[in-house]
Write an enzyme that holds these catalytic residues in place. Structure first.
Site, PDB file in Angstrom:
ATOM      1  N   SER A  96       0.856  -1.183   0.000  1.00  0.00           N
ATOM      2  CA  SER A  96       0.000   0.000   0.000  1.00  0.00           C
ATOM      3  C   SER A  96       0.889   1.229   0.000  1.00  0.00           C
ATOM      4  O   SER A  96       2.038   1.181   0.464  1.00  0.00           O
ATOM      5  CB  SER A  96      -0.883  -0.002   1.253  1.00  0.00           C
ATOM      6  N   TYR A 125      -2.058   0.370  10.917  1.00  0.00           N
ATOM      7  CA  TYR A 125      -2.219  -0.081   9.531  1.00  0.00           C
ATOM      8  C   TYR A 125      -0.967   0.267   8.722  1.00  0.00           C
ATOM      9  O   TYR A 125      -0.423  -0.576   8.000  1.00  0.00           O
ATOM     10  CB  TYR A 125      -3.457   0.543   8.885  1.00  0.00           C
TER      11      TYR A 125
END
Length: 250
Positions: A138, A151
Site C-alpha cells: 500500500s 495499519y
C-alpha cells in the site's frame, strides 16, 4: 507450459480482479478466501477460461493455512506465481484510543498471514529455482498518515519483508515484487469503517483506482521476460498526490 497462480484474498477487490485478469490469459488458479460462497461463484465464472481450485481458510490460522497448501491436488501443487493479497484495515483512530482487536486483526492478516502462506509455498520455489512472489502492499507502506499508525506499520512491514525476500531468494532466481496502490475503490473502506457513513464518502468527488487497474499492473509484472523483475510499484489515481492530498470535485 501453463502456469499456476495462488491468490489469497480472492473473494473481492484486487484479489478477485486479479483472478479474472489471469483467467483471461489461461493461467491456472488456486483461489483462497474466507467466504466459501464467493469462492464458488468466482470458480463457476472462471472455469470456462482456465482450471480453478478453491481453498476456504483464514490466513490468520497457521495450521489451517499450512494444511490447505500442503494438501493441494496434484494438478495444482506446483505454484509458479504467489499473490499475497489478503489484507485489511480496521479503524482510523489515533494511537491513544486504538482498539486492540483492530490492531491484532491488521497485524495477523497483513503480516503474519502473508508469512504463513509464503512459508508454505517458498520451499517448492527454491527447490525448482523458479517462481514469482508479489506482495500487495500500500502507499501506506511508504508514507505514514494521521490516524494510520498500526495499519501503516503493518504495510511498512510488508514492504520490508518483500525486500528481505528479494535478497534471500536472489540466489534461487526467484522474482519478488511489491505492488503498492493508493486509494482503490473496493470493500476496503466498508471494512475499515465497519459499514459506517464514513465509508460512503471515501471515494466521492474523484475517480479512485479500480481493482481492475491494479490487476492489470500485477499481470504486467508477472509477464515480463525472465531477466526483468518489477521490484516495486507505487500507483495512485490521477486525483491523488500522496496519502493526504486528493483533488475532489463536488
Amino acid at each position: 507450459m501453463k502456469k499456476t497462480a495462488f491468490i489469497t484474498g480472492a473473494t473481492s477487490g484486487i484479489g478477485e480482479a486479479t483472478a479474472y485478469e489471469f483467467a483471461k490469459h489461461g493461467i491456472r488458479l488456486v483461489l483462497c478466501g474466507r467466504r466459501l460462497n464467493r469462492l464458488k461463484t468466482i470458480k463457476d465464472a472462471l472455469k470456462r477460461l482456465t482450471d480453478v481450485h478453491i481453498l476456504n481458510f483464514d490466513v490468520r490460522d497457521k495450521d489451517a493455512t499450512l494444511h490447505a497448501i500442503n494438501n493441494l491436488p496434484e494438478a495444482f501443487k506446483q505454484i509458479d506465481i504467489l499473490i499475497n493479497n489478503a489484507g485489511n484495515a480496521h479503524g482510523l483512530d489515533p494511537i491513544q484510543t486504538g482498539d486492540l482487536e483492530d490492531w491484532d486483526a491488521m497485524m495477523d492478516i497483513n503480516v503474519k498471514g502473508l508469512l504463513y502462506v509464503s512459508k508454505a509455498i517458498i520451499p517448492q520455489m527454491t527447490a525448482r529455482k523458479s517462481g514469482h512472489i508479489i506482495n500487495i502492499g500500500s502507499s501506506a507502506g511508504k508514507e505514514v498518515y494521521p490516524k494510520g499508525n498500526v495499519y501503516c506499520g503493518s504495510k511498512h512491514a510488508v514492504l520490508a519483508i518483500t525486500e528481505g525476500m528479494r535478497i534471500d531468494l536472489n540466489p534461487f532466481g526467484i522474482k519478488v515484487s511489491a505492488i503498492n496502490p493508493g486509494l482503490v475503490e473496493t470493500e476496503f473502506s466498508k471494512v475499515r469503517f465497519k459499514g459506517g457513513k464514513e465509508a460512503d464518502s471515501v471515494y466521492k468527488g474523484f475517480k479512485a483506482l479500480q481493482a481492475k487497474d491494479v490487476a492489470e499492473v500485477i499481470y504486467f509484472a508477472v509477464t515480463r521476460p525472465p531477466h526483468v523483475n518489477i521490484a516495486d510499484v507505487l500507483m495512485f489515481c490521477t486525483a491523488q498526490a500522496n496519502s493526504t492530498i486528493v483533488k475532489k470535485e463536488f
